[in-house]
Design a protein around this motif. Structure first.
Motif, PDB file in Angstrom:
ATOM      1  N   THR A 100       4.959 -31.887  21.584  1.00 24.49           N
ATOM      2  CA  THR A 100       6.135 -32.512  20.993  1.00 24.49           C
ATOM      3  C   THR A 100       5.847 -33.017  19.585  1.00 24.49           C
ATOM      4  OG1 THR A 100       7.018 -33.169  23.138  1.00 24.49           O
ATOM      5  CG2 THR A 100       7.751 -34.438  21.244  1.00 24.49           C
ATOM      6  N   SER A 101       6.831 -32.883  18.704  1.00 25.61           N
ATOM      7  CA  SER A 101       6.703 -33.385  17.337  1.00 25.61           C
ATOM      8  C   SER A 101       6.676 -34.917  17.340  1.00 25.61           C
ATOM      9  CB  SER A 101       7.873 -32.890  16.482  1.00 25.61           C
ATOM     10  OG  SER A 101       7.842 -33.470  15.194  1.00 25.61           O
ATOM     11  N   THR A 102       5.778 -35.485  16.566  1.00 29.30           N
ATOM     12  CA  THR A 102       5.675 -36.940  16.477  1.00 29.30           C
ATOM     13  C   THR A 102       5.928 -37.454  15.065  1.00 29.30           C
ATOM     14  OG1 THR A 102       3.273 -36.776  16.113  1.00 29.30           O
ATOM     15  CG2 THR A 102       4.040 -37.072  18.397  1.00 29.30           C
ATOM     16  N   GLU A 103       6.137 -36.559  14.098  1.00 31.84           N
ATOM     17  CA  GLU A 103       6.341 -36.958  12.714  1.00 31.84           C
ATOM     18  C   GLU A 103       7.769 -36.639  12.273  1.00 31.84           C
ATOM     19  OE1 GLU A 103       3.410 -35.036  10.345  1.00 31.84           O
ATOM     20  OE2 GLU A 103       1.715 -36.056  11.303  1.00 31.84           O
ATOM     21  N   THR A 104       8.279 -37.452  11.363  1.00 30.39           N
ATOM     22  CA  THR A 104       9.620 -37.216  10.820  1.00 30.39           C
ATOM     23  C   THR A 104       9.594 -35.963   9.950  1.00 30.39           C
ATOM     24  OG1 THR A 104      10.080 -39.591  10.799  1.00 30.39           O
ATOM     25  CG2 THR A 104      11.499 -38.169   9.452  1.00 30.39           C
ATOM     26  N   PRO A 105      10.442 -34.974  10.240  1.00 28.18           N
ATOM     27  CA  PRO A 105      10.406 -33.718   9.479  1.00 28.18           C
ATOM     28  C   PRO A 105      11.139 -33.832   8.149  1.00 28.18           C
ATOM     29  CG  PRO A 105      12.123 -33.608  11.140  1.00 28.18           C
ATOM     30  CD  PRO A 105      11.429 -34.931  11.339  1.00 28.18           C
ATOM     31  N   SER A 106      10.758 -32.972   7.208  1.00 32.90           N
ATOM     32  CA  SER A 106      11.512 -32.892   5.952  1.00 32.90           C
ATOM     33  C   SER A 106      12.792 -32.091   6.153  1.00 32.90           C
ATOM     34  CB  SER A 106      10.646 -32.240   4.866  1.00 32.90           C
ATOM     35  OG  SER A 106      10.289 -30.905   5.224  1.00 32.90           O
ATOM     36  N   TRP A 107      12.785 -31.208   7.166  1.00 34.21           N
ATOM     37  CA  TRP A 107      13.984 -30.488   7.595  1.00 34.21           C
ATOM     38  C   TRP A 107      13.798 -30.107   9.055  1.00 34.21           C
ATOM     39  CZ3 TRP A 107      14.376 -25.042   8.751  1.00 34.21           C
ATOM     40  CH2 TRP A 107      13.174 -24.344   8.631  1.00 34.21           C
ATOM     41  N   GLN A 108      14.874 -29.745   9.700  1.00 34.57           N
ATOM     42  CA  GLN A 108      14.804 -29.404  11.118  1.00 34.57           C
ATOM     43  C   GLN A 108      15.796 -28.271  11.408  1.00 34.57           C
ATOM     44  OE1 GLN A 108      15.525 -33.317  12.692  1.00 34.57           O
ATOM     45  NE2 GLN A 108      17.701 -33.306  12.214  1.00 34.57           N
ATOM     46  N   LEU A 109      15.695 -27.690  12.590  1.00 38.46           N
ATOM     47  CA  LEU A 109      16.566 -26.576  12.924  1.00 38.46           C
ATOM     48  C   LEU A 109      16.874 -26.554  14.412  1.00 38.46           C
ATOM     49  CD1 LEU A 109      14.635 -23.225  13.217  1.00 38.46           C
ATOM     50  CD2 LEU A 109      13.421 -25.320  12.661  1.00 38.46           C
ATOM     51  N   ILE A 110      17.991 -25.885  14.717  1.00 42.65           N
ATOM     52  CA  ILE A 110      18.390 -25.635  16.092  1.00 42.65           C
ATOM     53  C   ILE A 110      17.878 -24.254  16.457  1.00 42.65           C
ATOM     54  CG2 ILE A 110      20.323 -25.407  17.691  1.00 42.65           C
ATOM     55  CD1 ILE A 110      20.042 -28.211  16.658  1.00 42.65           C
ATOM     56  N   TYR A 111      16.939 -24.200  17.403  1.00 40.58           N
ATOM     57  CA  TYR A 111      16.274 -22.941  17.747  1.00 40.58           C
ATOM     58  C   TYR A 111      15.836 -22.981  19.206  1.00 40.58           C
ATOM     59  CZ  TYR A 111      12.325 -19.717  18.246  1.00 40.58           C
ATOM     60  OH  TYR A 111      11.471 -18.751  18.702  1.00 40.58           O
ATOM     61  N   CYS A 118      11.804 -26.541  26.321  1.00 40.80           N
ATOM     62  CA  CYS A 118      11.746 -27.741  25.498  1.00 40.80           C
ATOM     63  C   CYS A 118      13.034 -27.945  24.710  1.00 40.80           C
ATOM     64  CB  CYS A 118      10.558 -27.652  24.538  1.00 40.80           C
ATOM     65  SG  CYS A 118      10.631 -26.217  23.448  1.00 40.80           S
ATOM     66  N   SER A 119      13.094 -29.040  23.979  1.00 40.32           N
ATOM     67  CA  SER A 119      14.259 -29.372  23.166  1.00 40.32           C
ATOM     68  C   SER A 119      14.574 -28.248  22.175  1.00 40.32           C
ATOM     69  CB  SER A 119      13.980 -30.668  22.404  1.00 40.32           C
ATOM     70  OG  SER A 119      14.950 -30.880  21.398  1.00 40.32           O
ATOM     71  N   PRO A 120      15.867 -27.933  21.978  1.00 40.61           N
ATOM     72  CA  PRO A 120      16.234 -26.917  20.990  1.00 40.61           C
ATOM     73  C   PRO A 120      16.230 -27.440  19.552  1.00 40.61           C
ATOM     74  CG  PRO A 120      18.205 -27.761  22.034  1.00 40.61           C
ATOM     75  CD  PRO A 120      17.038 -28.411  22.726  1.00 40.61           C
ATOM     76  N   LEU A 121      16.005 -28.744  19.385  1.00 47.68           N
ATOM     77  CA  LEU A 121      15.884 -29.305  18.039  1.00 47.68           C
ATOM     78  C   LEU A 121      14.421 -29.246  17.635  1.00 47.68           C
ATOM     79  CD1 LEU A 121      17.215 -30.749  15.628  1.00 47.68           C
ATOM     80  CD2 LEU A 121      16.744 -32.923  16.789  1.00 47.68           C
ATOM     81  N   ARG A 122      14.133 -28.549  16.532  1.00 45.50           N
ATOM     82  CA  ARG A 122      12.745 -28.313  16.131  1.00 45.50           C
ATOM     83  C   ARG A 122      12.438 -28.918  14.758  1.00 45.50           C
ATOM     84  NH1 ARG A 122       9.632 -24.685  19.144  1.00 45.50           N
ATOM     85  NH2 ARG A 122      10.801 -23.998  20.975  1.00 45.50           N
ATOM     86  N   ASN A 123      11.216 -29.386  14.611  1.00 46.05           N
ATOM     87  CA  ASN A 123      10.692 -29.836  13.333  1.00 46.05           C
ATOM     88  C   ASN A 123      10.543 -28.622  12.425  1.00 46.05           C
ATOM     89  OD1 ASN A 123       8.805 -30.536  11.230  1.00 46.05           O
ATOM     90  ND2 ASN A 123       8.135 -32.282  12.454  1.00 46.05           N
ATOM     91  N   GLY A 124      11.209 -28.628  11.273  1.00 40.24           N
ATOM     92  CA  GLY A 124      11.159 -27.476  10.383  1.00 40.24           C
ATOM     93  C   GLY A 124       9.815 -27.276   9.712  1.00 40.24           C
ATOM     94  N   ASP A 125       8.991 -28.307   9.698  1.00 42.25           N
ATOM     95  CA  ASP A 125       7.665 -28.184   9.079  1.00 42.25           C
ATOM     96  C   ASP A 125       6.638 -27.578  10.020  1.00 42.25           C
ATOM     97  OD1 ASP A 125       8.607 -29.529   6.718  1.00 42.25           O
ATOM     98  OD2 ASP A 125       8.445 -31.421   7.821  1.00 42.25           O
ATOM     99  N   THR A 126       6.838 -27.757  11.331  1.00 42.77           N
ATOM    100  CA  THR A 126       5.829 -27.323  12.303  1.00 42.77           C
ATOM    101  C   THR A 126       6.394 -26.464  13.430  1.00 42.77           C
ATOM    102  OG1 THR A 126       6.159 -29.276  13.687  1.00 42.77           O
ATOM    103  CG2 THR A 126       4.545 -29.451  11.892  1.00 42.77           C
ATOM    104  N   HIS A 198      20.569 -37.660   9.029  1.00 49.41           N
ATOM    105  CA  HIS A 198      20.408 -37.606   7.572  1.00 49.41           C
ATOM    106  C   HIS A 198      19.226 -36.730   7.177  1.00 49.41           C
ATOM    107  CE1 HIS A 198      23.347 -40.852   7.494  1.00 49.41           C
ATOM    108  NE2 HIS A 198      22.560 -41.565   8.294  1.00 49.41           N
ATOM    109  N   ILE A 199      18.930 -35.736   8.021  1.00 50.56           N
ATOM    110  CA  ILE A 199      17.866 -34.773   7.748  1.00 50.56           C
ATOM    111  C   ILE A 199      18.498 -33.379   7.679  1.00 50.56           C
ATOM    112  CG2 ILE A 199      15.748 -33.716   8.620  1.00 50.56           C
ATOM    113  CD1 ILE A 199      15.142 -36.345  10.044  1.00 50.56           C
ATOM    114  N   PRO A 200      18.236 -32.591   6.626  1.00 43.35           N
ATOM    115  CA  PRO A 200      18.799 -31.235   6.561  1.00 43.35           C
ATOM    116  C   PRO A 200      18.497 -30.467   7.848  1.00 43.35           C
ATOM    117  CG  PRO A 200      17.705 -31.776   4.498  1.00 43.35           C
ATOM    118  CD  PRO A 200      17.385 -32.893   5.455  1.00 43.35           C
ATOM    119  N   THR A 201      19.559 -29.945   8.468  1.00 38.92           N
ATOM    120  CA  THR A 201      19.420 -29.299   9.773  1.00 38.92           C
ATOM    121  C   THR A 201      20.025 -27.904   9.713  1.00 38.92           C
ATOM    122  OG1 THR A 201      19.614 -31.472  10.831  1.00 38.92           O
ATOM    123  CG2 THR A 201      19.867 -29.544  12.244  1.00 38.92           C
TER     124      THR A 201
END
Length: 257
Positions: A100-111, A118-126, A198-201
């Motif tokens: 699981t992602s533990t850091e605030t992403p610079s962007w994220q995506l629905i994938y 797992c969750s369909p919300l993903r950290n765009g950096d990782t 408030h994160i680009p998604t």
């Protein structure tokens, strides 16, 4: 991901039917809020108590601070069924699932895909999954709409991967077309998540088919016609296109890679 066992003890005479309804109601409320993962839960009765093993994004996923109003309501229903609130027994980390992602992403995506629980919300950096309960409720107090969209996307993905019936073509249309109902609902949910966090998604638009690698590289954004969305290097070794105006990422057709 982590595995935990919940144990439900009776504090007074009850029935299997009453206990079943109360426990399953709680598990569904947890699932709708992203606190537990998967679709089916085996509840066993032994030695005067009910037990169920669950897969969770984090060790703390069932903490009270993450509960939705529907989870709190379901916990109240346990008392009506003469059951105590569940006791947790931590089993360990699941070796077959993602971290699981533990850091605030610079962007994220629905994938998602049909093999992912797992969750369909993903950290765009990782590309690591972000627990849904970590973001504000998307609609009506929880994340049921996102979970429902994920279930529908995975059903279409499984049909097209099996490639055994005519339903494959209808499923592919839902996955790959920016005019499909599945895209419309997912893209709207993406916008809701971006508004709340408030994160680009972005939304991942699946791509197969196409005539050639050259034609794939020249295809425009299917929503706005942007010709400059091909990236110099693929994001996360997977996404070859990104349209920042439409908040869409996509891949060069897997048939030509």
């Amino acid at each position: 991901m982590h595995v935990v066992e919940l144990r439900f003890e009776c504090f007074d005479n009850t029935t299997i039917t009453a206990a079943e309804q109360a426990i399953n109601g709680l598990l569904e409320a947890y699932r709708a809020n992203g606190q537990v993962l998967g679709r089916e839960f085996a509840v066993a009765f032994n030695d005067g108590e009910f037990r169920v093993r669950l897969l969770m994004p984090e060790k703390s996923s069932l903490a009270k601070r993450y509960n939705s109003p529907w989870v709190e309501h379901a916990l109240g229903k346990l008392t009506e069924a003469k059951l105590l609130h569940p006791r947790e027994k931590y089993i360990g980390q699941d070796i077959n699932s993602e971290v699981t992602s533990t850091e605030t992403p610079s962007w994220q995506l629905i994938y998602t895909s049909y093999v992912h629980m797992c969750s369909p919300l993903r950290n765009g950096d990782t590309l690591q999954p972000i627990p849904l309960y970590q973001i504000p409720a998307t609609f009506n107090g929880d994340h049921k709409r996102i979970i429902k969209w994920q279930t529908e996307w995975q059903a279409c993905d499984e049909l097209q991967m099996a490639a055994a019936t005519k339903a494959e073509f209808a499923a592919l249309e839902e996955l790959t077309s920016s005019g499909s109902d599945l895209f419309r609902r997912g893209w709207d949910l993406r916008g809701r998540v971006e508004y709340l966090t408030h994160i680009p998604t972005y939304y991942y638009l699946y791509r197969v088919g196409g005539e050639s690698l050259a034609s794939e590289q020249q295809r425009p954004c299917p929503r706005c016609g942007n010709q400059d969305w091909l990236l110099d290097e693929p994001l996360l070794d997977m996404f070859h296109f990104r349209c920042d105006d439409c908040r869409i990422v996509s891949n060069i057709s897997w048939d030509h890679l």
